[in-house]
Design an enzyme around this catalytic site. Structure first.
Site, PDB file in Angstrom:
ATOM      1  N   HIS A  69       0.882  -1.354  -0.018  1.00  0.00           N
ATOM      2  CA  HIS A  69       0.084  -0.027   0.049  1.00  0.00           C
ATOM      3  C   HIS A  69       0.690   1.167   0.034  1.00  0.00           C
ATOM      4  O   HIS A  69       1.705   1.478   1.066  1.00  0.00           O
ATOM      5  CB  HIS A  69      -1.077  -0.021   1.264  1.00  0.00           C
ATOM      6  CG  HIS A  69      -1.988   1.009   1.029  1.00  0.00           C
ATOM      7  ND1 HIS A  69      -3.145   1.097   0.540  1.00  0.00           N
ATOM      8  CD2 HIS A  69      -1.615   2.566   1.622  1.00  0.00           C
ATOM      9  CE1 HIS A  69      -3.659   2.469   0.849  1.00  0.00           C
ATOM     10  NE2 HIS A  69      -2.919   3.128   1.459  1.00  0.00           N
ATOM     11  N   CYS A  70       0.859   2.053  -1.069  1.00  0.00           N
ATOM     12  CA  CYS A  70       1.654   3.353  -1.139  1.00  0.00           C
ATOM     13  C   CYS A  70       0.806   4.438  -0.769  1.00  0.00           C
ATOM     14  O   CYS A  70      -0.152   4.865  -1.231  1.00  0.00           O
ATOM     15  CB  CYS A  70       2.026   3.409  -2.627  1.00  0.00           C
ATOM     16  SG  CYS A  70       3.218   4.719  -2.970  1.00  0.00           S
ATOM     17  N   PRO A  71       1.377   5.345   0.276  1.00  0.00           N
ATOM     18  CA  PRO A  71       0.943   6.425   0.653  1.00  0.00           C
ATOM     19  C   PRO A  71       0.903   7.480  -0.400  1.00  0.00           C
ATOM     20  O   PRO A  71       0.394   8.706  -0.398  1.00  0.00           O
ATOM     21  CB  PRO A  71       1.595   6.579   2.028  1.00  0.00           C
ATOM     22  CG  PRO A  71       2.948   6.140   1.620  1.00  0.00           C
ATOM     23  CD  PRO A  71       2.731   4.992   1.020  1.00  0.00           C
TER      24      PRO A  71
END
Length: 353
Positions: A69-71
């Site tokens: 999951h990439c912020p």
């Protein structure tokens, strides 16, 4: 060229953000009912986890071929947007390298006739250039400071994002994800720990870097397959990886240890009241922390010197039936010596000794 870099970077950035990774359909089950025994069941999505899919706590969905999951894009990197995300990681450093070259040459040409070397000092005259014709854009002290600051940002972005691109390409050329690389390492650790003599072969590596590359990057921009069924190498089963995940999950139950909270913990990332070492050694991860009250029971599965990771044991149905997992300070708990005659199994599973 700078405009071209900007357009391509923003196109891939917003593609990775808005196209998304692709999610396993709610209520999904395999075509053959007997294959359900090889898959994990997600209670949140009320469906089985398809091969290579994992549940994301941030997106609250099971993501197909989840990498992480990439912020930056506020979304997961997975099956549908893995190529766009990787191209973004490639184009951003290239654009920054081009910008760095422009900044360096600008400062060099503007300072060339402004610097005078004496016997004991170096003087820089930023008032005006000593040549004709004068530059169209005046290059004073503020412009020099701004160019130097922008150069630092460009070089920093080149190094940081470039390293992420190298990491992504390593997993892509072996047709893995970051999570699957971790699963493979745990498989080796499990086999070595129990000395079973078995050999784990990653099933999705096609044996050729070009074939693995084509699994993500295509001329049409649409990845191969449907995100649910995947081609496997010869000698491997369609559910080889999911079977290994089930083995690791059972092994985690066996090797887990039960603890009881002896102090309250609010669930903050860096607790001040739990000691200086606990404060400065907080785990550098996006995984959550769990709040504890004195007397709570926790099933710990892994740990560091001053922190532990585990799941809070639900005593009754009044707790809401929601699994709480996360990190907590080791100082707040102690090993729980349970009574084997009165102790009840957790979530219908066998007790671990």
């Amino acid at each position: 060229m700078l405009l071209n870099w900007t357009v391509m970077i923003l196109y891939n950035y917003f593609s990775a953000m808005f196209v998304g990774p692709g999610y396993v359909p709610l209520g999904w089950t395999p075509e053959k009912s007997q294959d359900c025994m090889y898959l994990q069941y997600c209670k949140v999505c009320q469906s089985y986890k398809a091969p290579r899919s994992h549940h994301c706590r941030k997106c609250n969905r099971c993501v197909m071929k989840m990498d992480h999951h990439c912020p930056w894009i506020n979304n997961c990197c997975g099956y549908q947007n893995h190529a766009s995300f990787t191209l973004f990681l490639l184009l951003a450093p290239l654009g920054c390298i081009h910008a760095s070259f422009i900044f360096i040459m600008t400062m060099y040409t503007q300072l060339y006739n402004r610097i005078s070397f004496g016997w004991s000092s170096v003087k820089i005259d930023m008032s005006a250039a000593k040549r004709d014709p004068r530059p169209i854009i005046p290059f004073g002290l503020s412009a020099f400071a701004a160019s130097l600051f922008a150069l630092g940002l460009a070089l920093g972005t080149t190094i940081a994002v470039g390293m992420l691109f190298i990491i992504q390409m390593k997993v892509i050329l072996t047709n893995k994800t970051s999570i699957e690389s971790w699963i493979e390492e745990k498989a080796k650790d499990r086999i070595q720990y129990y000395q079973t003599g078995e050999t784990f072969i990653f099933p999705y590596d096609m044996g050729s870097k070009w074939k693995n590359f084509r699994q993500v990057f295509t001329w049409s921009g649409i990845p191969e397959g449907d995100g649910l069924d995947w081609p496997v190498r010869d000698g491997c089963h369609q559910y080889s990886l999911t079977i290994e995940q089930l083995k690791q999950k059972a092994d985690k139950r066996v090797r887990s240890v039960r603890y009881r909270a002896i102090e309250d913990y609010s669930g903050v990332c860096c607790p001040v009241t739990k000691g200086v070492k606990t404060f400065f050694t907080t785990p550098c991860t996006e995984e959550p922390r769990i709040a504890l009250r004195k007397g709570d029971l926790i099933l710990a599965t892994r740990g560091l010197k001053h922190w532990m990771y585990g799941e809070k044991i639900l005593i009754s149905a009044a707790d809401g039936g929601i699994r709480e997992r996360g990190w907590f300070p080791r100082k707040c708990v102690e090993k729980y010596q349970c009574d084997s005659e009165t102790d009840q199994p957790v979530d219908g599973e066998k007790k671990s000794k």
